[in-house]
Design a protein around this motif. Sequence first.
Motif, PDB file in Angstrom:
ATOM      1  N   SER A  80       0.833  -1.199   0.000  1.00 39.44           N
ATOM      2  CA  SER A  80       0.000   0.000   0.000  1.00 39.44           C
ATOM      3  C   SER A  80       0.875   1.260   0.000  1.00 39.44           C
ATOM      4  O   SER A  80       1.675   1.456  -0.904  1.00 39.44           O
ATOM      5  CB  SER A  80      -0.970  -0.053   1.180  1.00 39.44           C
ATOM      6  N   PHE A  81       0.762   2.103   1.012  1.00 39.69           N
ATOM      7  CA  PHE A  81       1.623   3.286   1.082  1.00 39.69           C
ATOM      8  C   PHE A  81       3.093   2.869   1.091  1.00 39.69           C
ATOM      9  O   PHE A  81       3.944   3.503   0.467  1.00 39.69           O
ATOM     10  CB  PHE A  81       1.279   4.081   2.345  1.00 39.69           C
ATOM     11  N   GLY A  82       3.390   1.776   1.788  1.00 39.02           N
ATOM     12  CA  GLY A  82       4.746   1.234   1.797  1.00 39.02           C
ATOM     13  C   GLY A  82       5.152   0.673   0.449  1.00 39.02           C
ATOM     14  O   GLY A  82       6.343   0.630   0.118  1.00 39.02           O
ATOM     15  N   GLY A  83       4.169   0.247  -0.352  1.00 39.71           N
ATOM     16  CA  GLY A  83       4.474  -0.206  -1.698  1.00 39.71           C
ATOM     17  C   GLY A  83       5.003   0.913  -2.565  1.00 39.71           C
ATOM     18  O   GLY A  83       5.850   0.686  -3.445  1.00 39.71           O
ATOM     19  N   GLY A  84       4.504   2.126  -2.340  1.00 36.26           N
ATOM     20  CA  GLY A  84       5.078   3.277  -3.016  1.00 36.26           C
ATOM     21  C   GLY A  84       6.459   3.600  -2.504  1.00 36.26           C
ATOM     22  O   GLY A  84       7.374   3.927  -3.277  1.00 36.26           O
ATOM     23  N   HIS A  85       6.641   3.483  -1.196  1.00 35.21           N
ATOM     24  CA  HIS A  85       7.958   3.766  -0.609  1.00 35.21           C
ATOM     25  C   HIS A  85       9.048   2.880  -1.191  1.00 35.21           C
ATOM     26  O   HIS A  85      10.155   3.348  -1.462  1.00 35.21           O
ATOM     27  CB  HIS A  85       7.910   3.578   0.908  1.00 35.21           C
ATOM     28  N   VAL A  86       8.762   1.584  -1.381  1.00 31.15           N
ATOM     29  CA  VAL A  86       9.839   0.698  -1.836  1.00 31.15           C
ATOM     30  C   VAL A  86      10.279   1.030  -3.261  1.00 31.15           C
ATOM     31  O   VAL A  86      11.434   0.783  -3.629  1.00 31.15           O
ATOM     32  CB  VAL A  86       9.476  -0.793  -1.711  1.00 31.15           C
ATOM     33  N   ILE A  87       9.374   1.592  -4.062  1.00 31.50           N
ATOM     34  CA  ILE A  87       9.780   2.032  -5.397  1.00 31.50           C
ATOM     35  C   ILE A  87      10.826   3.131  -5.275  1.00 31.50           C
ATOM     36  O   ILE A  87      11.881   3.093  -5.928  1.00 31.50           O
ATOM     37  CB  ILE A  87       8.571   2.530  -6.202  1.00 31.50           C
ATOM     38  N   THR A  88      10.556   4.105  -4.415  1.00 38.84           N
ATOM     39  CA  THR A  88      11.493   5.207  -4.210  1.00 38.84           C
ATOM     40  C   THR A  88      12.794   4.727  -3.579  1.00 38.84           C
ATOM     41  O   THR A  88      13.889   5.134  -3.991  1.00 38.84           O
ATOM     42  CB  THR A  88      10.839   6.288  -3.334  1.00 38.84           C
ATOM     43  N   VAL A  89      12.691   3.848  -2.584  1.00 34.29           N
ATOM     44  CA  VAL A  89      13.892   3.333  -1.914  1.00 34.29           C
ATOM     45  C   VAL A  89      14.770   2.584  -2.904  1.00 34.29           C
ATOM     46  O   VAL A  89      15.998   2.761  -2.944  1.00 34.29           O
ATOM     47  CB  VAL A  89      13.503   2.433  -0.727  1.00 34.29           C
ATOM     48  N   ALA A  90      14.153   1.728  -3.725  1.00 33.43           N
ATOM     49  CA  ALA A  90      14.924   0.967  -4.704  1.00 33.43           C
ATOM     50  C   ALA A  90      15.564   1.879  -5.743  1.00 33.43           C
ATOM     51  O   ALA A  90      16.673   1.595  -6.227  1.00 33.43           O
ATOM     52  CB  ALA A  90      14.032  -0.063  -5.381  1.00 33.43           C
ATOM     53  N   ALA A 126      16.397  -6.599  -4.709  1.00 33.04           N
ATOM     54  CA  ALA A 126      15.111  -6.826  -5.370  1.00 33.04           C
ATOM     55  C   ALA A 126      14.045  -6.126  -4.539  1.00 33.04           C
ATOM     56  O   ALA A 126      14.243  -5.864  -3.347  1.00 33.04           O
ATOM     57  CB  ALA A 126      14.799  -8.313  -5.502  1.00 33.04           C
ATOM     58  N   ALA A 127      12.905  -5.833  -5.172  1.00 35.81           N
ATOM     59  CA  ALA A 127      11.829  -5.132  -4.474  1.00 35.81           C
ATOM     60  C   ALA A 127      10.491  -5.744  -4.837  1.00 35.81           C
ATOM     61  O   ALA A 127      10.268  -6.166  -5.980  1.00 35.81           O
ATOM     62  CB  ALA A 127      11.838  -3.650  -4.831  1.00 35.81           C
ATOM     63  N   SER A 153       6.534  -4.604  -4.570  1.00 36.85           N
ATOM     64  CA  SER A 153       5.644  -3.464  -4.345  1.00 36.85           C
ATOM     65  C   SER A 153       4.208  -3.973  -4.457  1.00 36.85           C
ATOM     66  O   SER A 153       3.693  -4.180  -5.550  1.00 36.85           O
ATOM     67  CB  SER A 153       5.938  -2.374  -5.391  1.00 36.85           C
ATOM     68  N   GLN A 154       3.569  -4.178  -3.309  1.00 32.49           N
ATOM     69  CA  GLN A 154       2.255  -4.828  -3.257  1.00 32.49           C
ATOM     70  C   GLN A 154       1.132  -3.802  -3.136  1.00 32.49           C
ATOM     71  O   GLN A 154       1.194  -2.903  -2.301  1.00 32.49           O
ATOM     72  CB  GLN A 154       2.209  -5.800  -2.077  1.00 32.49           C
ATOM     73  N   CYS A 155       0.113  -3.951  -3.978  1.00 37.95           N
ATOM     74  CA  CYS A 155      -1.029  -3.015  -4.049  1.00 37.95           C
ATOM     75  C   CYS A 155      -0.564  -1.589  -3.783  1.00 37.95           C
ATOM     76  O   CYS A 155      -1.083  -0.906  -2.915  1.00 37.95           O
ATOM     77  CB  CYS A 155      -2.165  -3.429  -3.131  1.00 37.95           C
ATOM     78  N   PRO A 156       0.432  -1.126  -4.565  1.00 37.57           N
ATOM     79  CA  PRO A 156       1.139   0.095  -4.168  1.00 37.57           C
ATOM     80  C   PRO A 156       0.387   1.390  -4.430  1.00 37.57           C
ATOM     81  O   PRO A 156      -0.332   1.541  -5.425  1.00 37.57           O
ATOM     82  CB  PRO A 156       2.404   0.032  -5.028  1.00 37.57           C
ATOM     83  N   PHE A 157       0.576   2.329  -3.527  1.00 32.48           N
ATOM     84  CA  PHE A 157       0.208   3.729  -3.747  1.00 32.48           C
ATOM     85  C   PHE A 157       1.265   4.311  -4.677  1.00 32.48           C
ATOM     86  O   PHE A 157       2.429   4.414  -4.313  1.00 32.48           O
ATOM     87  CB  PHE A 157       0.193   4.471  -2.418  1.00 32.48           C
ATOM     88  N   THR A 158       0.865   4.664  -5.890  1.00 33.50           N
ATOM     89  CA  THR A 158       1.832   5.167  -6.866  1.00 33.50           C
ATOM     90  C   THR A 158       1.515   6.564  -7.377  1.00 33.50           C
ATOM     91  O   THR A 158       2.395   7.227  -7.911  1.00 33.50           O
ATOM     92  CB  THR A 158       1.927   4.229  -8.079  1.00 33.50           C
ATOM     93  N   ASP A 159       0.268   7.014  -7.224  1.00 32.47           N
ATOM     94  CA  ASP A 159      -0.135   8.290  -7.809  1.00 32.47           C
ATOM     95  C   ASP A 159      -1.112   8.990  -6.880  1.00 32.47           C
ATOM     96  O   ASP A 159      -2.246   8.550  -6.707  1.00 32.47           O
ATOM     97  CB  ASP A 159      -0.771   8.049  -9.180  1.00 32.47           C
TER      98      ASP A 159
END
Length: 299
Positions: free
Chosen positions: A116-126, A134-135, A137-143
């Motif tokens: 979720s919100f953390g799914g967006g975070h891992v995109i930025t962290v990676a 590897a990452a 990103s589950q049901c990620p907040f992206t937009d």
Amino acid sequence: MSEQRTTVRFVSGSDECEAWLYTPAGSAGGAPRPAVVLGHGLGAVKEMGLDAYAERFAAAGYVVLVFDYRHFGNSGGEPRQLLDPDRQLADWAAALAYVRALPGVDADRVAIFGSSFGGGHVITVAARDPRVAAAISQCPFTDGIASAMTLGVPASLRLSVLALRDAAAALLGKPPVLVPLAAAPGGTALMNAADALPGYYALVPKGMHHPSEVPARIGLRIPRMAPGRDAARVRCPILFAVCDQDSVAPAGPTLRYAAKAPRGEVARYPIGHFDIYLGAAFERAIADQLAFLKRHVPV
């Protein structure tokens, strides 16, 4: 459960984050192992379903760390329940540093999992950390705009008023102005889709008190966030676990961002945002995630 779980704390900024550290059975004294770091979503804590993922990863032989952001759960930080994306990203960096320094962990084979919100975070962290192996990103907040639009115009306007009041309170040193994490459709909250209120609190264990409100200032930040844009800069393998019927973090923008990740993979599920944590949907998702880790960060 053959793996061992201990509660640990690590420093982030001027506070500490509480975490669960899972050590696989038979790992003592052996070759360094890969690890997985897990962080949760909007206002959520590790007790809200992340133990199920961690147990499966640990059973597969990974060292696992599941942490709570500052201001939440038993982690430090004041005011309580503060949703600060920059601080949460700093917590991710601190969690990675902690795990990489652990005896028995291969520091160059540490993967990250966010939901979720953390799914967006891992995109930025990676995208920021080239050492991430590897990452997921589950049901990620992206937009942020897409997510804000799910609230409806009246609720968005009411949230904006609360957010401005809270921002002013913060400047004046007054107590936060709070907003619920989830509400019924049309309600003033950070999430008000039909499945948001029952779905969010279905993750809270029986008998556990979980505060239901956060400082409203995050309402000013969310529409300006688009962590999905960082997907194009992620060089490691990244799995996007997308819920096609996601009412909180719409799938459309996520799929467009995922297509720009150089080593992106997509797993799609015909379910809603909160369904992936439980039952058959969880079993399918965790199987896909374990297969992804086995391909890219094998034990």
